[in-house]
Design a protein around this motif. Structure first.
Motif, mmCIF file in Angstrom:
data_model
loop_
_atom_site.group_PDB
_atom_site.id
_atom_site.type_symbol
_atom_site.label_atom_id
_atom_site.label_comp_id
_atom_site.label_asym_id
_atom_site.label_seq_id
_atom_site.Cartn_x
_atom_site.Cartn_y
_atom_site.Cartn_z
ATOM 1 N N THR A 146 0.869 -1.183 0.000
ATOM 2 C CA THR A 146 0.000 0.000 0.000
ATOM 3 C C THR A 146 0.902 1.229 0.000
ATOM 4 O O THR A 146 1.871 1.281 0.759
ATOM 5 C CB THR A 146 -0.888 0.042 1.266
ATOM 6 N N ARG A 192 -3.017 5.114 -2.466
ATOM 7 C CA ARG A 192 -3.948 6.061 -1.806
ATOM 8 C C ARG A 192 -3.386 7.464 -1.967
ATOM 9 O O ARG A 192 -2.459 7.861 -1.262
ATOM 10 C CB ARG A 192 -4.066 5.734 -0.298
ATOM 11 N N VAL A 235 -3.750 11.363 0.634
ATOM 12 C CA VAL A 235 -3.878 11.021 2.056
ATOM 13 C C VAL A 235 -2.533 11.270 2.729
ATOM 14 O O VAL A 235 -1.506 10.725 2.316
ATOM 15 C CB VAL A 235 -4.271 9.531 2.244
ATOM 16 N N THR A 241 0.697 0.150 13.087
ATOM 17 C CA THR A 241 -0.330 0.748 12.231
ATOM 18 C C THR A 241 0.089 2.177 11.885
ATOM 19 O O THR A 241 0.878 2.787 12.596
ATOM 20 C CB THR A 241 -1.703 0.841 12.936
ATOM 21 N N THR A 264 -1.815 5.978 10.736
ATOM 22 C CA THR A 264 -3.102 6.668 10.711
ATOM 23 C C THR A 264 -3.036 7.784 9.675
ATOM 24 O O THR A 264 -2.066 8.548 9.648
ATOM 25 C CB THR A 264 -3.396 7.297 12.097
ATOM 26 N N GLY A 265 -4.089 7.860 8.859
ATOM 27 C CA GLY A 265 -4.113 8.898 7.837
ATOM 28 C C GLY A 265 -4.972 10.068 8.259
ATOM 29 O O GLY A 265 -5.767 9.961 9.196
ATOM 30 N N ASP A 305 -7.350 11.061 6.749
ATOM 31 C CA ASP A 305 -8.733 10.723 6.400
ATOM 32 C C ASP A 305 -9.341 9.808 7.459
ATOM 33 O O ASP A 305 -10.434 9.294 7.300
ATOM 34 C CB ASP A 305 -8.772 10.036 5.029
ATOM 35 N N GLY A 306 -8.592 9.598 8.561
ATOM 36 C CA GLY A 306 -9.109 8.778 9.648
ATOM 37 C C GLY A 306 -8.800 7.296 9.491
ATOM 38 O O GLY A 306 -9.065 6.500 10.385
ATOM 39 N N SER A 307 -8.224 6.910 8.378
ATOM 40 C CA SER A 307 -7.974 5.490 8.153
ATOM 41 C C SER A 307 -6.826 4.995 9.029
ATOM 42 O O SER A 307 -5.882 5.737 9.302
ATOM 43 C CB SER A 307 -7.627 5.259 6.677
ATOM 44 N N VAL A 308 -6.931 3.759 9.477
ATOM 45 C CA VAL A 308 -5.836 3.127 10.215
ATOM 46 C C VAL A 308 -5.414 1.897 9.420
ATOM 47 O O VAL A 308 -6.237 1.056 9.092
ATOM 48 C CB VAL A 308 -6.291 2.713 11.632
ATOM 49 N N THR A 309 -4.152 1.848 9.046
ATOM 50 C CA THR A 309 -3.693 0.763 8.174
ATOM 51 C C THR A 309 -2.598 -0.026 8.870
ATOM 52 O O THR A 309 -1.599 0.558 9.308
ATOM 53 C CB THR A 309 -3.127 1.361 6.868
#
Lengths: 145, 802
Positions: free
Chosen positions: B30, B74, B77, B88, B90-91, B93-97
């Protein structure tokens, strides 16, 4: 380069510097000949207005340094020596004339009595290219043979 | 499959991912990028600003690359947090990857010096594509631009802005331009070059404040004084973007600290590029980042072994006509070092080599950087230069480029940007079947950075691949040693408008019968007629607007659009032929009438008596449209080809083209006016028109290719216009459409004309419109000649007696 005898020459007022734009040539009718006068920017050079190849009007050629390129078949002729400079034209030569500039006037060194030109080894040249604007001078220019 | 998350979608990160993809095991990848663009070549942003390249031209990895490699991309972001325990990111945009391995390639941020009131409208940084676009939108011809910072980026930005028409001043804090790469003498040469180009350089000045109320009006210097400005670009350097390194608890100094294996202090977090610090050094140029990426790719995939041992810093200024190269040590005060200098102030050439222990330690080249790769190789390999002492500054000339290439060692670097050696290229050729430059770029990435090694790559291909056909870089003639397509770009970007100027700057200062007309055409086309027309650079036909014949007389062909004339016109033609005793009157193959054997001095009078416009039969320009009678009279006609042809002739007439353009329009597929062998043809059929291009019936016979089929006459004319202008802009001089279409390929021609994006089409049509607006019937010079003696033979000032 062909030279004619110095004692038989005189300076003739021929054209205004302004008549010839930089890096261009103009034809001038002198007796039975046409002379191409070329403005090199820092000086004016004069040469027979006949390409040694097929008689093309050199005054209409593109100037490249101190050479002019005949508009008919792109023979390249040195304005300083009258010699062909590329391989096609290397063995041919035409006459150059001396020039001088004073007070914006171009002078050409011509034979005093122009008809003498033929005795000095020049051939009679067929009239080529453009005639002068007026018809009177065109009639005058026919050589008496 | 383990998850690899990459933060940063720039050159360093993606170059590293490209390397990772070559190893196994494979990752599920990613990539996060805070810009909204795919990976592009940041080095070439200045070329975009200077208008030499479009933003699409600098894309390195298109969306299809990400897709093909199964990468989850992505864009837009920004990663704001890293949890190195939970693994993890954190973006914003609130995403946690979640990740198994994390690669930080966050690059750097522009360094903003402490200047008061820096946040004003009209103050820009120059770091990414969006900055470049914003600058391009803002700059206008005539406005005053101030660039703060006289380093590589600042100077390139300055030149870009100047090309866009701004009045540019560079303000530099230090006394030497590019002081990190140049010594004071080299900086002096560079400053002189910049001044020569019309860019003002102010040295040793510290900017303290941006003036203006909300909007920038000027800049103020320390100790008083200042200058007005409508636009300010801050290019004062970069600072590694290490925020996430701190977040993740990594060891961070100036950059994120990495060891020789490119490992950080956390076993699963890696970093590459401008954001890292290796052995105390942060790198800001592309070549080291690529080297780091290779090492990191091995480490992260469990193939640990290769070590990164630092890079020789090398920099090349990318301003056309200002060649600057610097590598290694540049100072004069190295202990025990020898300095070898060469200067030619008149030519603006400066070379300085610093030698230490018989080896090259540093090099500075200003004004001529042709030898940079040789010096770079000496630096990298630590070559013993003692036996070469006599050839240090100027090598013994080699017979041809092939020998030069053969002499290179396999370990020698060909592409400095991407760190590709000769050995790698040879290997790619033998093992991956590479045999074109495009394939080589794809496979090895060579020549995808600044592009200065393209010639070397081609020589290598030529030497190694028997079937390699060089992408022929056609030059006009020996007078100007620049490829014709490149020359067009140069003239555009350098704003050159006269033939003499071009010859003096890029040629031998003289020119010849081949290049002068070619340059005349190029300038007329580029500036849409708004160039400095120099008739001395034109062939005689274009000085007197008639075709010279073998006896020095001229031929006169008036325009008879679509071949349709009238009794009145025919009478005038007959009268003229009588009055001037024209030796021959001939019907041409193009449905026109030719008056042959006319004296130069008669031309203006004949044109006036004819009262018809020039048919341009003497020039590389729009000749005519041959038509049939179409629906008007013909029993079989299904389209009004006569009107369409006349209209097409009207729209394009008086314009110059790379070679003559002959057109045709026929009202049915019986093709009576032979449109299928014309440069542009309109072929009428029931309810539609076929527009065909690239036909020939001359030295060569070629059936035209279909460009497009459209319903209405207007659409057909618009398609023809797109092709016409595309040909004018892209063909080499003296290249007929049939050679041009074959060289480019009709598919590409379609893609760049009728199927191009709207903006591109509008651009073509707009430039055509401009050119057309400025063009006029050449025969009107009968009333206002360019020069008083344009058509006359000069009469001697004093009478000559014969």
């Amino acid at each position: 380069m062909k030279e004619t005898k110095a004692e038989s020459k005189r300076w003739t007022r021929i054209a205004l510097c302004d008549d010839i734009p930089p890096r261009e040539g103009r034809a001038v009718k002198v007796g039975n000949r046409e002379i191409a006068i070329v403005n090199l920017g820092d000086r004016f050079l004069a040469i027979d207005n006949r390409c040694p190849h097929k008689g093309g009007p050199l005054a209409d050629g593109i100037v490249s340094g101190t050479t002019v390129v005949c508009p008919l078949h792109a023979w390249k002729i040195s304005l300083e020596t009258g010699e062909g400079v590329n391989s096609a034209s290397a063995s041919s030569c035409i006459e150059t004339l001396r020039t001088r500039v004073e007070h914006g006037v171009i002078f050409l060194e011509l034979a005093d009595n122009y008809r003498k030109g033929q005795e000095d080894g020049m051939q009679e040249l067929p009239v080529l290219c453009v005639e002068t604007g007026g018809t009177a001078t065109a009639a005058e220019s026919r050589p008496a043979t | 499959m383990k998850k690899l998350v990459v933060v940063g979608n720039g050159m360093a990160g993606i170059a590293c991912v490209e390397q990772i993809l070559r190893h196994s095991p494979k990752f599920e990848i990613t990539i996060f990028g805070d810009e909204t663009h795919v990976n592009y070549n940041r080095i070439l942003l200045s070329s975009v600003l200077a208008g030499e390249k479009a933003s699409d031209d600098i894309v390195l990895n298109g969306l299809d690359w990400y897709q093909q490699n199964g990468i989850d991309l992505r864009l837009g972001v920004r990663i704001t947090g890293v949890d190195s325990q939970a693994k993890t990111v954190t973006g914003d945009d609130g995403s946690v990857t979640p990740f198994d391995k994390l690669l930080l390639a966050t690059g750097s941020n522009p360094l903003i010096p402490s200047i008061e009131e820096v946040k004003k409208e009209g103050v820009f940084v120059f770091r990414n594509l969006d900055d470049t676009r914003a600058l391009l939108e803002r700059c206008r011809p005539g406005i005053k631009a101030v660039v703060i910072g006289g380093g590589l980026l600042g100077l390139e930005a300055a030149r870009g802005l100047q090309v866009q028409g701004c009045e540019v001043t560079v303000v530099h804090l230090m006394e030497t331009l590019m002081e990190r790469q140049l010594d004071p003498t080299g900086g002096g040469y560079l400053a002189a070059k910049m001044n020569q180009m019309g860019i003002t350089v102010l040295l040793g000045l510290s900017t303290t404040a941006i003036l203006g109320n909300g909007k920038v009006e000027g800049v103020q210097f320390k100790g008083g004084g200042g200058i007005p400005a409508d636009l300010v670009v801050i290019a004062a350097g970069i600072r590694p973007n290490v925020g996430l390194g701190h977040e993740a608890g990594l060891e961070v100094k100036r950059g994120i600290v990495v060891n020789d294996y490119m490992e950080t202090s956390h076993p699963d977090i890696f970093a590459v590029g401008e954001c890292v610090q290796h052995n105390g050094v942060c790198y800001g140029l592309v070549a080291p980042l690529i080297e780091q990426g290779k090492v990191l790719a091995a480490t992260i995939t469990g193939n640990k072994g290769p070590k990164y041992q630092g890079s020789v810093q090398a920099a090349k200024l990318k301003i056309m006509g200002v060649d600057v190269f610097s590598a290694g040590e540049i100072g004069d005060k190295l202990d025990g070092s020898e300095v070898i200098r060469y200067e030619d102030p008149a030519l603006g050439i400066y070379r300085k080599l610093t030698l230490k222990g018989g080896k090259l330690a540093g090099v500075i080249l200003v004004g001529d950087t042709a030898d940079s790769h040789r010096y770079m190789d000496w630096l990298r390999t630590g070559k013993d230069l003692v036996p070469l002492r006599r050839q240090l500054l100027f090598p013994t000339p080699t017979e041809d480029a092939g020998i030069d290439v053969a002499q290179m060692a396999d370990s020698e670097t060909v592409c400095g940007c991407m760190g590709v050696t000769k050995g790698t290229i040879i290997q790619a050729i033998h093992e991956s079947g590479v045999n074109t430059l495009a394939q080589l770029k794809e496979c090895t990435r060579a020549s995808t950075g600044c592009g200065s090694c393209t010639g070397l790559c081609q020589s290598l291909l030529k030497a190694v691949v028997p079937e390699f056909e060089e992408e022929v870089k056609r030059t006009i003639c020996k007078c100007i040693p620049v490829a014709e397509d490149q020359l067009r770009e140069i003239l555009r970007s350098q704003q050159l408008k006269s033939v003499q100027e071009v010859l003096e700057i890029y040629g031998n200062g003289i020119g010849c019968e081949i290049c002068k007309p070619a340059l005349s055409y190029m300038l007329d086309m580029l500036w849409c007629g708004d160039h400095d027309e120099d008739r001395s650079a034109r062939f005689i036909n274009d000085r007197v607007h008639a075709n010279i014949q073998k006896d020095g007389t001229f031929s006169v062909v008036p325009r008879i659009r679509g071949g349709v004339t009238s009794p009145d016109e025919l009478r005038r033609i007959a009268d003229v032929a009588d009055k001037y005793r024209v030796p021959m009157v001939k019907i041409t193959g193009s449905q026109r009438i030719d008056l042959l054997g006319v004296k130069k001095s008669d031309l203006p009078k004949i044109w006036a008596d004819l009262g018809m416009p020039s048919g341009q039969a003497y020039t590389k320009g729009v000749r005519m449209v041959k038509t049939c009678v179409g629906t008007e009279f013909c029993r079989f006609g299904v389209q009004d080809s006569t009107s369409a042809g006349i209209e097409m002739e009207r729209r394009f007439e008086n314009l110059f083209t790379p070679h003559k353009v002959k057109m045709g329009a026929v009202g049915c597929p019986r093709n009576c006016a032979e449109a299928t062998v014309k440069d542009i043809g309109l072929i009428g059929q029931e309810g539609s028109w076929q527009v065909v291009v690239g036909g020939a019936a001359g030295k060569k016979v070629r059936k035209a290719d279909l460009l497009i089929t459209v319903e209405t006459t207007e659409e057909a004319l618009a398609a023809a216009a797109l092709f016409f202008q595309y040909y004018r802009e892209s063909a080499n001089y003296l290249e007929r459409t049939y050679d041009f279409v074959e060289r480019i390929g009709i598919e590409k021609v379609r893609k760049e004309t009728v199927y191009a994006q709207d903006a591109a089409k509008q651009g073509l049509l707009e430039r055509l419109r401009k050119s057309k607006e400025r063009s006029s019937d050449a025969w009107l010079e009968r009333d206002s000649p360019r020069h008083p003696t344009q058509f006359v033979q000069i009469k001697p000032l004093e009478e000559i007696f014969v």
